[in-house]
Design an enzyme around this catalytic site. Structure first.
Site, PDB file in Angstrom:
ATOM      1  N   LYS A  55     -50.562 -27.554 -19.770  1.00 24.58           N
ATOM      2  CA  LYS A  55     -52.069 -26.814 -20.497  1.00 24.58           C
ATOM      3  C   LYS A  55     -53.139 -27.155 -19.433  1.00 24.58           C
ATOM      4  CE  LYS A  55     -50.462 -28.412 -25.035  1.00 24.58           C
ATOM      5  NZ  LYS A  55     -50.267 -29.593 -25.769  1.00 24.58           N
ATOM      6  N   GLN A  99     -52.594 -35.487 -27.857  1.00 20.54           N
ATOM      7  CA  GLN A  99     -51.079 -34.804 -27.697  1.00 20.54           C
ATOM      8  C   GLN A  99     -50.279 -35.748 -28.779  1.00 20.54           C
ATOM      9  OE1 GLN A  99     -49.855 -32.347 -25.876  1.00 20.54           O
ATOM     10  NE2 GLN A  99     -48.018 -32.372 -26.960  1.00 20.54           N
ATOM     11  N   ASP A 122     -56.283 -27.705 -32.160  1.00 14.73           N
ATOM     12  CA  ASP A 122     -54.940 -27.526 -32.593  1.00 14.73           C
ATOM     13  C   ASP A 122     -55.025 -27.278 -34.220  1.00 14.73           C
ATOM     14  OD1 ASP A 122     -52.909 -28.249 -30.910  1.00 14.73           O
ATOM     15  OD2 ASP A 122     -52.913 -30.314 -31.235  1.00 14.73           O
TER      16      ASP A 122
END
Ligand code: NAD
Length: 294
Positions: A55, A99, A122
């Site tokens: 990422k 995460q 997200d």
């Protein structure tokens, strides 16, 4: 014997990243804004380490700023909430990603819902899930967004209308909050008829065989076989499963038995190289959207 078209997510994601890089440069030139993505990693999950590294690399490649925060396995909920609050208040940070999975002692829902919904790239915050369910513009979870881009591109070439998926029957296997449910919302928005099947569904095969589109998000290696599919179905395989080979090496496979389904499906995404590469590209797209909205 007919053979399925390969839906190439890797190539699509490359084109998407190139388009994002152009739009990032324009946002910098026009408004002096450089989109910034902060990724918080708690603990030492090896798979998460790989995702976070990829990422950060791709964030920088499209001209955005990448901020990485590594916190120890022993991080307390209060410490993590304080980090999220700091990032919520940082004007250089437009997107925040914590995460998952988090270590067991940290409550994922609590942490995710502490992120400013407008920075929740997200798309997992309850507010964003609610916006999606009510058809309100929002940050959409990355993997579902990637699946929709691939489907709209594929069907758009056959039916160049505003809603190329309209009237199709989509069957989703899996009902998770991060994949199955948001995909269902997005497909409904495109005027599909949507069926969700899951671990407690009776006669899954009969239901899947009704799908013009089949989306597998299960987490079971090569579960879907050719006889589950209607001839000419378009198959999107979200699954990522590692299986052992006779030579002892590990291999990545999806939730669909790819080779078995090639003669029945009209089109199919491979694993790897299908949905996977779309997920990070869509994370960058969401970060750009969040930065553009400031
Ligand atoms: P999850 O475990 O949260 O949900 C799995 C779903 O599958 C559940 O709703 C369950 O009811 C259903 N299910 C389980 N066994 C079943 C069966 N035998 N028949 C029918 N349904 C069954 O998983 P998830 O987070 O939604 O992820 C699903 C898969 O997608 C995993 O392989 C994961 O690694 C992969 N994934 C890939 C990406 C990507 O970027 N490509 C992103 C997220 C998840």
């Amino acid at each position: 014997m007919s053979h399925a078209t390969l839906i190439d997510g890797k190539a699509f994601a490359e084109r998407l990243r190139a388009s994002i890089a152009t739009r990032v440069a324009k946002l910098k030139a026009d408004k002096g804004i450089t989109p910034g993505l902060a990724v918080v990693l708690v603990g030492n999950n090896p798979a998460s380490e790989v995702y976070v590294k990829n990422k950060a690399k791709q964030t920088v490649e499209v001209g955005m700023q990448s901020f990485e925060f590594r916190m120890p396995e022993t991080t307390t909920e209060a410490e993590l909430l304080a980090k999220v609050e700091e990032l919520n208040n940082d004007p250089k940070v437009h997107g925040i990603l914590v995460q998952l999975p988090l270590p067991k002692h940290l409550h994922e829902n609590l942490i995710i819902n502490s992120i400013n919904p407008n920075k929740d790239v997200d798309g997992f915050h309850t507010v964003n899930a609610g916006r999606l369910a009510t058809g309100t513009p929002t940050l959409v979870p990355c993997t579902p967004l990637g699946c929709m881009m691939l489907l709209k591109d594929y069907f758009g070439k056959k039916n160049p209308s505003n809603k190329p998926l309209s009237g199709l029957h989509a069957v989703i296997i899996g009902r998770s909050n991060i994949v199955g449910k948001p995909i269902a919302q997005l497909l409904l928005k495109e005027d599909c008829t949507v069926t969700i099947v899951h671990s407690k569904t009776k006669d899954i095969e009969a239901l899947v065989s009704m799908g013009d589109i089949v989306i597998a998000a299960v987490g079971q290696a090569e579960l879907v076989k050719h006889h589950w599919l209607k001839k000419g179905a378009v198959v999107i395989d979200v699954g990522i499963n590692r299986i052992g080979q006779p030579d002892g090496k590990m291999k990545l496979v999806g939730d669909v038995d790819f080779h078995d389904c090639l003669t029945t499906a009209a089109a199919i995404t491979p694993v790897p190289g299908g949905v996977g590469p779309m997920t990070i590209a869509c994370l960058l797209e969401n970060t750009l959207q969040a930065a553009s909205a400031t």
